[in-house]
Scaffold this motif. Structure first.
Motif, PDB file in Angstrom:
ATOM      1  N   ALA A 143       0.826  -1.212   0.000  1.00  0.00           N
ATOM      2  CA  ALA A 143       0.000   0.000   0.000  1.00  0.00           C
ATOM      3  C   ALA A 143       0.856   1.255   0.000  1.00  0.00           C
ATOM      4  CB  ALA A 143      -0.927  -0.013   1.208  1.00  0.00           C
ATOM      5  N   THR A 144       1.969   1.228   0.729  1.00  0.00           N
ATOM      6  CA  THR A 144       2.862   2.393   0.774  1.00  0.00           C
ATOM      7  C   THR A 144       3.457   2.680  -0.594  1.00  0.00           C
ATOM      8  OG1 THR A 144       3.410   2.080   3.119  1.00  0.00           O
ATOM      9  CG2 THR A 144       5.003   3.295   1.783  1.00  0.00           C
ATOM     10  N   VAL A 145       3.890   1.641  -1.305  1.00  0.00           N
ATOM     11  CA  VAL A 145       4.459   1.846  -2.636  1.00  0.00           C
ATOM     12  C   VAL A 145       3.407   2.435  -3.572  1.00  0.00           C
ATOM     13  CG1 VAL A 145       5.361   0.667  -4.677  1.00  0.00           C
ATOM     14  CG2 VAL A 145       6.227   0.069  -2.403  1.00  0.00           C
ATOM     15  N   LEU A 146       2.184   1.922  -3.544  1.00  0.00           N
ATOM     16  CA  LEU A 146       1.136   2.436  -4.423  1.00  0.00           C
ATOM     17  C   LEU A 146       0.791   3.880  -4.081  1.00  0.00           C
ATOM     18  CD1 LEU A 146      -1.211  -0.679  -4.594  1.00  0.00           C
ATOM     19  CD2 LEU A 146       0.272   0.182  -6.409  1.00  0.00           C
ATOM     20  N   ALA A 147       0.665   4.183  -2.780  1.00  0.00           N
ATOM     21  CA  ALA A 147       0.286   5.541  -2.373  1.00  0.00           C
ATOM     22  C   ALA A 147       1.405   6.537  -2.656  1.00  0.00           C
ATOM     23  CB  ALA A 147      -0.078   5.551  -0.890  1.00  0.00           C
ATOM     24  N   ALA A 148       2.632   6.186  -2.287  1.00  0.00           N
ATOM     25  CA  ALA A 148       3.760   7.085  -2.544  1.00  0.00           C
ATOM     26  C   ALA A 148       3.978   7.249  -4.041  1.00  0.00           C
ATOM     27  CB  ALA A 148       5.020   6.558  -1.872  1.00  0.00           C
ATOM     28  N   GLY A 149       3.817   6.155  -4.785  1.00  0.00           N
ATOM     29  CA  GLY A 149       3.956   6.249  -6.238  1.00  0.00           C
ATOM     30  C   GLY A 149       2.952   7.206  -6.844  1.00  0.00           C
ATOM     31  N   TYR A 150       1.713   7.144  -6.362  1.00  0.00           N
ATOM     32  CA  TYR A 150       0.703   8.071  -6.883  1.00  0.00           C
ATOM     33  C   TYR A 150       1.101   9.516  -6.577  1.00  0.00           C
ATOM     34  CZ  TYR A 150      -3.748  10.080  -8.175  1.00  0.00           C
ATOM     35  OH  TYR A 150      -4.719  10.833  -8.804  1.00  0.00           O
ATOM     36  N   GLY A 189       8.658   6.501   9.748  1.00  0.00           N
ATOM     37  CA  GLY A 189       7.494   7.285  10.139  1.00  0.00           C
ATOM     38  C   GLY A 189       7.701   8.765   9.914  1.00  0.00           C
ATOM     39  N   VAL A 190       8.913   9.255  10.189  1.00  0.00           N
ATOM     40  CA  VAL A 190       9.216  10.670   9.961  1.00  0.00           C
ATOM     41  C   VAL A 190       9.110  11.010   8.477  1.00  0.00           C
ATOM     42  CG1 VAL A 190      11.042  12.417  10.085  1.00  0.00           C
ATOM     43  CG2 VAL A 190      10.652  10.868  12.017  1.00  0.00           C
ATOM     44  N   VAL A 191       9.643  10.135   7.627  1.00  0.00           N
ATOM     45  CA  VAL A 191       9.559  10.357   6.183  1.00  0.00           C
ATOM     46  C   VAL A 191       8.097  10.315   5.732  1.00  0.00           C
ATOM     47  CG1 VAL A 191      10.251   9.512   3.914  1.00  0.00           C
ATOM     48  CG2 VAL A 191      11.851   9.390   5.835  1.00  0.00           C
ATOM     49  N   GLN A 192       7.337   9.379   6.276  1.00  0.00           N
ATOM     50  CA  GLN A 192       5.924   9.285   5.919  1.00  0.00           C
ATOM     51  C   GLN A 192       5.159  10.540   6.329  1.00  0.00           C
ATOM     52  OE1 GLN A 192       5.443   5.454   7.891  1.00  0.00           O
ATOM     53  NE2 GLN A 192       4.598   4.618   6.005  1.00  0.00           N
ATOM     54  N   VAL A 193       5.448  11.057   7.510  1.00  0.00           N
ATOM     55  CA  VAL A 193       4.785  12.288   7.956  1.00  0.00           C
ATOM     56  C   VAL A 193       5.103  13.432   7.000  1.00  0.00           C
ATOM     57  CG1 VAL A 193       4.741  14.034   9.777  1.00  0.00           C
ATOM     58  CG2 VAL A 193       4.604  11.620  10.368  1.00  0.00           C
ATOM     59  N   GLY A 194       6.362  13.508   6.541  1.00  0.00           N
ATOM     60  CA  GLY A 194       6.714  14.530   5.560  1.00  0.00           C
ATOM     61  C   GLY A 194       5.925  14.372   4.276  1.00  0.00           C
ATOM     62  N   ALA A 195       5.759  13.124   3.819  1.00  0.00           N
ATOM     63  CA  ALA A 195       4.992  12.867   2.594  1.00  0.00           C
ATOM     64  C   ALA A 195       3.522  13.201   2.779  1.00  0.00           C
ATOM     65  CB  ALA A 195       5.154  11.416   2.174  1.00  0.00           C
ATOM     66  N   ILE A 196       3.015  13.049   3.999  1.00  0.00           N
ATOM     67  CA  ILE A 196       1.610  13.354   4.284  1.00  0.00           C
ATOM     68  C   ILE A 196       1.378  14.853   4.353  1.00  0.00           C
ATOM     69  CG2 ILE A 196      -0.202  13.138   6.027  1.00  0.00           C
ATOM     70  CD1 ILE A 196       1.279  10.447   6.820  1.00  0.00           C
ATOM     71  N   LEU A 197       2.247  15.552   5.083  1.00  0.00           N
ATOM     72  CA  LEU A 197       2.034  16.976   5.333  1.00  0.00           C
ATOM     73  C   LEU A 197       2.495  17.861   4.182  1.00  0.00           C
ATOM     74  CD1 LEU A 197       3.102  17.206   9.094  1.00  0.00           C
ATOM     75  CD2 LEU A 197       0.793  17.003   8.143  1.00  0.00           C
ATOM     76  N   LEU A 211       9.214   6.335  -1.323  1.00  0.00           N
ATOM     77  CA  LEU A 211       9.110   5.323  -2.365  1.00  0.00           C
ATOM     78  C   LEU A 211      10.440   4.609  -2.557  1.00  0.00           C
ATOM     79  CD1 LEU A 211       7.390   3.973  -4.554  1.00  0.00           C
ATOM     80  CD2 LEU A 211       8.088   5.823  -6.112  1.00  0.00           C
ATOM     81  N   ALA A 212      11.538   5.357  -2.546  1.00  0.00           N
ATOM     82  CA  ALA A 212      12.857   4.746  -2.723  1.00  0.00           C
ATOM     83  C   ALA A 212      13.173   3.786  -1.580  1.00  0.00           C
ATOM     84  CB  ALA A 212      13.922   5.833  -2.812  1.00  0.00           C
ATOM     85  N   CYS A 213      12.876   4.195  -0.347  1.00  0.00           N
ATOM     86  CA  CYS A 213      13.145   3.328   0.806  1.00  0.00           C
ATOM     87  C   CYS A 213      12.268   2.082   0.760  1.00  0.00           C
ATOM     88  CB  CYS A 213      12.899   4.102   2.106  1.00  0.00           C
ATOM     89  SG  CYS A 213      14.088   5.421   2.433  1.00  0.00           S
ATOM     90  N   ALA A 214      11.000   2.259   0.405  1.00  0.00           N
ATOM     91  CA  ALA A 214      10.083   1.122   0.343  1.00  0.00           C
ATOM     92  C   ALA A 214      10.525   0.123  -0.723  1.00  0.00           C
ATOM     93  CB  ALA A 214       8.663   1.611   0.072  1.00  0.00           C
ATOM     94  N   LEU A 215      10.934   0.629  -1.883  1.00  0.00           N
ATOM     95  CA  LEU A 215      11.380  -0.260  -2.949  1.00  0.00           C
ATOM     96  C   LEU A 215      12.694  -0.960  -2.575  1.00  0.00           C
ATOM     97  CD1 LEU A 215      10.528   1.874  -6.111  1.00  0.00           C
ATOM     98  CD2 LEU A 215       9.353  -0.180  -5.280  1.00  0.00           C
TER      99      LEU A 215
END
Length: 234
Positions: A143-150, A189-197, A211-215
């Protein structure tokens, strides 16, 4: 003295965060047809909650119900929500009302993604909760790859559907993935918060990094990532 209701007595703070994860999954699914970008950010927020509940369970205690709530919440947030995100993006990109074949494909692939995710979560709950590792790609990772990719612009229906079909296979594949260590989960989580905000800040740097970290974890973790030696809920 009257006993507390079971729903209160049986749950911990970690379980409350897990329940919030499920609510975020519903919001992402509901908003996917209206704003796929917002839905993507909500999926990432659910992933933050999914990591936080494990940290809280380790720090302040877990309950026997927690591992079951976790998988149930993940069905909403990391199976149904990303599947609807992909379907909505395909419907928007293809104008599916007049093309039955593409409409069927856009339905079938996300449905397969949900089926694989549900099977994978069932197997995880039955066999892998306390092992510190699991077989198959985690639904959270898919789900993270799909969401970050979008969020970084991966919005072509063919790309999203191909990625969803790939993950549908990988989620039930025999490859072994170690659970993230608490330290690494907090960094992510910190990176995800940045992607969210701030998903568009500095040329989409946060979702690109996520996305790079997830891949990287997707490709290299089965061989290079050291096992945490502890289950998510322990």
């Amino acid at each position: 003295m009257a006993s507390r209701p079971r729903v209160v007595a049986a749950l911990s703070l970690a379980d409350g965060v897990t329940a919030a994860n499920a609510a975020l999954g519903f919001l992402a699914a509901a908003l996917a047809p209206l704003s796929p970008a917002l839905a993507s950010r909500l999926v990432l927020l659910a992933a933050v909650a999914d990591g936080l509940d494990g940290v809280l369970a380790a720090r302040v205690g877990a309950t026997p119900v927690g591992e079951f709530l976790d998988s149930l919440a993940d069905v909403a947030s990391f199976c149904v929500a990303p599947a609807l995100l992909v379907f909505s993006a395909a419907q928007s990109g293809w104008g599916l009302s007049a093309i039955p074949g593409e409409f069927a494909l856009a339905l079938a692939v996300p449905a397969l993604f949900v089926v694989s995710g549900v099977v994978r979560l069932g197997l995880y709950t039955a066999y892998d909760t306390h092992r510190g590792r699991t077989e198959g790609v985690q639904t959270t990772l898919a789900a993270t790859v799909l969401a970050a990719g979008y969020l970084v612009g991966m919005r072509m229906p063919t790309v999203l559907l191909a990625a969803s079909a790939l993950f549908a296979g990988l989620m039930v594949a025999p490859a072994t993935y170690p659970d993230l260590r608490v330290r690494d989960a907090l960094v992510m989580g910190v990176v995800q918060v940045g992607a969210i905000l701030a998903p568009t800040a500095f040329f989409h740097v946060f979702p690109r990094l996520l996305l790079a970290c997830a891949l990287a974890y997707l490709v290299f973790a089965p061989w290079l990532y050291p096992s945490a030696g502890e289950g998510k809920r322990t």
